[in-house]
Design an enzyme around this catalytic site. Structure first.
Site, PDB file in Angstrom:
ATOM      1  N   GLY A 470     -12.417   7.821  16.118  1.00 43.71           N
ATOM      2  CA  GLY A 470     -13.751   6.326  15.248  1.00 43.71           C
ATOM      3  C   GLY A 470     -12.423   5.426  15.471  1.00 43.71           C
ATOM      4  N   ILE A 617      -4.507  -7.413   7.647  1.00 36.19           N
ATOM      5  CA  ILE A 617      -5.151  -6.784   8.323  1.00 36.19           C
ATOM      6  C   ILE A 617      -5.078  -6.907  10.430  1.00 36.19           C
ATOM      7  CG2 ILE A 617      -8.118  -6.504   9.374  1.00 36.19           C
ATOM      8  CD1 ILE A 617      -7.592  -5.845   6.497  1.00 36.19           C
ATOM      9  N   PRO A 620      -9.574  -7.539  12.676  1.00 34.64           N
ATOM     10  CA  PRO A 620     -10.409  -7.605  12.198  1.00 34.64           C
ATOM     11  C   PRO A 620     -11.721  -6.905  12.261  1.00 34.64           C
ATOM     12  CG  PRO A 620      -9.345  -9.803  11.866  1.00 34.64           C
ATOM     13  CD  PRO A 620      -8.341  -8.764  12.901  1.00 34.64           C
ATOM     14  N   GLY A 692      -9.341   2.059   5.790  1.00 33.66           N
ATOM     15  CA  GLY A 692     -10.359   2.634   6.060  1.00 33.66           C
ATOM     16  C   GLY A 692     -11.250   3.652   4.969  1.00 33.66           C
ATOM     17  N   GLU A 693     -10.164   3.826   3.586  1.00 32.89           N
ATOM     18  CA  GLU A 693     -11.397   4.822   2.408  1.00 32.89           C
ATOM     19  C   GLU A 693     -11.478   3.867   1.662  1.00 32.89           C
ATOM     20  OE1 GLU A 693      -9.690   8.632   2.439  1.00 32.89           O
ATOM     21  OE2 GLU A 693      -7.954   8.491   3.547  1.00 32.89           O
TER      22      GLU A 693
END
Length: 733
Positions: A470, A617, A620, A692-693
């Site tokens: 995901g 990034i 984005p 992501g974390e």
């Protein structure tokens, strides 16, 4: 490709595709319901049978008998596998979610049987006919009363760490704060259940499953099932949420394989939701003590962070002290980690393991110190910023834009409108408050490989066992190949999640995006070289742009190099000592506005902002979605998520999505994300880091600080449910 020098200018820097907000290329499959998730793959293995797992009704003890006679005689039943008929299967590490074999019960809902039938309904019905008898043993289920010991690290010694003389620095601090904090057990609670379809062809096993780390799980399956790794094929092209809960093979994987072997047909097992929470891993609860000593200006002189967490015998702790080693400078830092043995399901990785619960305590303590000092919380953090590793001052940060995150966030959020005195702002029956907190999460590196194929029609196919949970892996990998080969995205095909493909970093630890794209970069560098040489061009001078390869006045169609066949290149990015010479971390500043009902105690988040520094990034829009998802997850941890332990029977009693509450869209009406421009050449050729974390790190504390600013009631026991402060609101109301 060995990455042992800072990345120079390279094709990724063109920024034609990389760095652009790009719609998910797998989006149409998901919104139309055609993405092939594991439990829905009816076409991969014909003549599938269905399995239903029976879980243990006790948490600790022995299974004395298992009556399966009626179940075996039920309509449609093909086989019943009993744990008593199998020797205990070996584990890979401490992952006990796949325990099967023998009579010993180590946790509630441990798999004790599998019913295999022609239909799902028949398997379910027959499972209810099984009768189990147990010899229950006393267990330890309470972190507060279970005996604990210093947490061992690999090899000799403990995980305790010291820098400077904490006792002396603490005694010399004119301002001192000490607080105790509690975080609760949490579940991953992903939407897609654990699911696997297993099929044997002779001695070779194929499992279509939902898994984050293909190669790791392939090795685990080989050990557990006692077969050669090369005889196992895993396929997991789409994962419906994982958060660390799908890093490992689990009971449904192992039992599907055993069931398929037993009946000589493919077997599908989708673990029923009531088993998922107790039959898998979870984030363990913590008890944390924070001590902060400072001078009158807020400069930290002493930091102490002590953590107690629990796990089953041989398990690992929840390293909540991890961020405290690096976040702020001080004259002395003391780290203590204690581990209690509990007879609960295994505690293991869940999004931002360590940092998430650790910062829920530490960043609240920083807020409490700021109030004690009468210093703005943002300013306190700025004062204590450090550009070197606090416990290893000779080691600097590769990039640390934490102050920029704080200042940018404060301005964008309107922090100057915050009234420091709690319970000062009211709108009707609602008390309004603002809170903030910092976030830190380290940047990790894992070798990652890929294969790229150039066809004669000028299209490129990328193959890697990287997974998409995901997070947008399909899209950023396609963007990487498109940038490197000078193609539009519609000329790129990405194939993921199969053990037939080169081994990647996989999805976990916030390393997947940066490392997997770096592996694709490495493979594309090799492909570019082969194409240039096929055209008689200098690989270092050839330009790949607009579907052509150009050098000087010569321009040739990219596909022409492959002719009627294809050119295949494969490589792996391997990270050298460069990434260890300096500390590589990502940073965030979180801001929250919350409203608390003065009469009912209901808390509503009104708006959230995250400002993040995490290297380049790559996409984005995908990164923003990751941060927003993490912010939402942080809201759940702060306000509602708690696995309630039945101390009599040693189980998480709210073991389904009806009883285990998680936030929904309506809970948070407005969220925004700002990314700082922070290319990091020492991280990878992509000049990116994980993101992501990071979005989860510090969120819970920002919400707690906002709730306190609204009410003046400080709660140090998560989740911040209204029953913990309602009796203190009447005076305010």
């Amino acid at each position: 490709m060995k990455f042992d020098q800072p990345a120079a200018i390279n094709p990724i820097d063109q920024g034609r595709v990389i760095g652009k907000a790009t719609a998910r290329i797998d989006g149409p499959l998901k919104v139309t319901g055609t993405a092939p998730y594991a439990a829905e793959r009816h076409d991969v293995a014909p003549n599938q049978a269905y399995g239903w797992i029976v879980g243990a009704g006790i948490a600790k003890g022995r299974l004395t008998s298992l009556d399966t006679v009626e179940a075996k005689e039920a309509p449609g039943v093909l086989a019943v596998l009993s744990t008593l008929d199998h020797v205990p299967l070996p584990l890979y590490g401490t992952n006990t979610a796949n325990l099967f074999g023998g009579a010993t019960i180590e946790h509630y809902h441990q798999a004790i049987a599998l019913v295999v039938a022609e239909t799902f309904e028949q398997a379910c019905g027959a499972a209810k006919l099984i009768r189990a008898e147990y010899e229950r043993a006393d267990g330890l289920y309470d972190l507060d009363t279970a005996p604990s010991v210093p947490t061992p690290k690999d090899g000799e010694g403990t995980r305790d760490m010291d820098f400077g003389d904490f006792a002396a620095a603490w005694d010399a601090s004119p301002v001192r704060f000490e607080g105790d904090y509690v975080t609760r057990d949490e579940s991953h609670a992903m939407m897609e259940p654990f699911a696997s379809i297993a099929a044997w062809e002779g001695d070779k096993l194929t499992v279509w499953t939902t898994n984050q780390l293909i190669e790791w799980s392939r090795k685990a399956a080989a050990r557990t099932l006692g077969i050669d790794r090369d005889d196992i094929r895993l396929d997991s092209p789409f994962v419906g949420g994982g958060f660390g809960g799908k890093l490992f093979i689990r009971a449904e994987f192992v039992l599907a394989a055993l069931g398929a072997k037993e009946i000589g047909r493919p077997v599908k097992v989708a673990m029923q939701r009531p088993l998922m929470i107790n039959n898998s891993t979870h984030r363990p609860a913590t008890r944390q003590t924070i001590k902060l000593g400072a001078d009158e200006n807020g400069k930290l002189k002493a930091i102490s962070h002590s953590v107690l967490s629990g796990n089953l015998p041989g398990g690992s702790p929840e390293g909540a002290e991890a961020s405290s080693k690096l976040f702020y400078g001080a004259d002395a830092i003391e780290i203590r980690s204690r581990l209690a043995t509990l007879d609960l399901p295994e505690g293991n990785a869940m999004r931002a393991p360590g940092e998430a619960p650790g910062l829920m305590a530490f960043e609240v303590a920083m807020d409490e110190l700021a109030e004690q000092l009468d210093i703005d919380p943002v300013q306190l953090r700025i004062v204590n910023d450090t550009q070197v590793d606090p416990m290893k001052p000779e080691r600097k940060f590769t990039s640390r834009l934490y102050i920029e995150c704080l200042e940018r966030g404060a301005k964008a959020f309107g922090w100057d409108r915050r009234i420091a005195k709690p319970a000062s702002v009211r709108e009707g029956e609602w008390l309004i408050g603002m809170g903030m907190a910092g976030g830190i999460r380290n940047n990790f590196h894992v070798a990652s490989g890929a294969r790229v194929r150039l066809a004669g029609n000028g299209t490129v196919t990328v193959e890697t066992d990287m997974t998409d949970i995901g997070t947008g892996s399909y899209t950023i990998i396609a963007q990487t190949a498109a940038e490197m080969m000078g193609l539009d995205l519609d000329r790129i095909t990405v194939r993921l999640g199969s053990s037939d493909f080169p081994v990647s970093a996989g999805s976990g630890g916030q390393f997947g995006g940066n490392c997997s794209t770096a592996g694709v970069y490495a493979a594309c560098v090799m492909l570019r070289r082969q194409v240039a040489e096929a055209f008689g061009m200098d690989p270092d001078l050839a330009e790949f742009v607009g579907g052509e390869v150009r050098q000087g006045a010569v321009a040739k169609p990219l596909g022409l190099a492959a002719g009627n066949g294809e050119i295949v290149a494969e490589d792996t990015i391997e990270f050298g000592d460069l990434v260890d010479e300096e500390q590589q971390s990502t940073f965030a500043a979180h801001f929250v506005e919350a409203a608390v009902n003065a009469y009912t105690g209901e808390t509503r988040i009104r708006r959230m902002l995250a400002v993040c520094s995490a290297g380049r990034i790559l996409n984005p829009s995908a990164a923003r979605s990751q941060i927003i998802g993490a912010m939402t997850m942080g809201a759940g941890a702060a306000l509602m998520e708690e696995l309630a332990i039945d101390q009599r029977f040693g189980m998480f009693i709210n073991h389904d999505l009806a009883g285990y509450e998680v936030p929904v869209h309506a809970d948070i009406p407005h969220q925004e994300v700002i990314f700082l421009d922070d290319e990091t050449p020492r991280s990878s050729p992509m000049k990116a880091m994980g993101v992501g974390e990071l979005g989860l790190c510090g969120v819970g504390a920002a919400i707690a600080n906002a709730q306190y600013n609204a009410t003046g009631v400080r709660i140090r026991n998560y989740p911040l449910t209204l029953d913990k402060y309602l009796d203190r609101l009447p005076a305010i109301a």
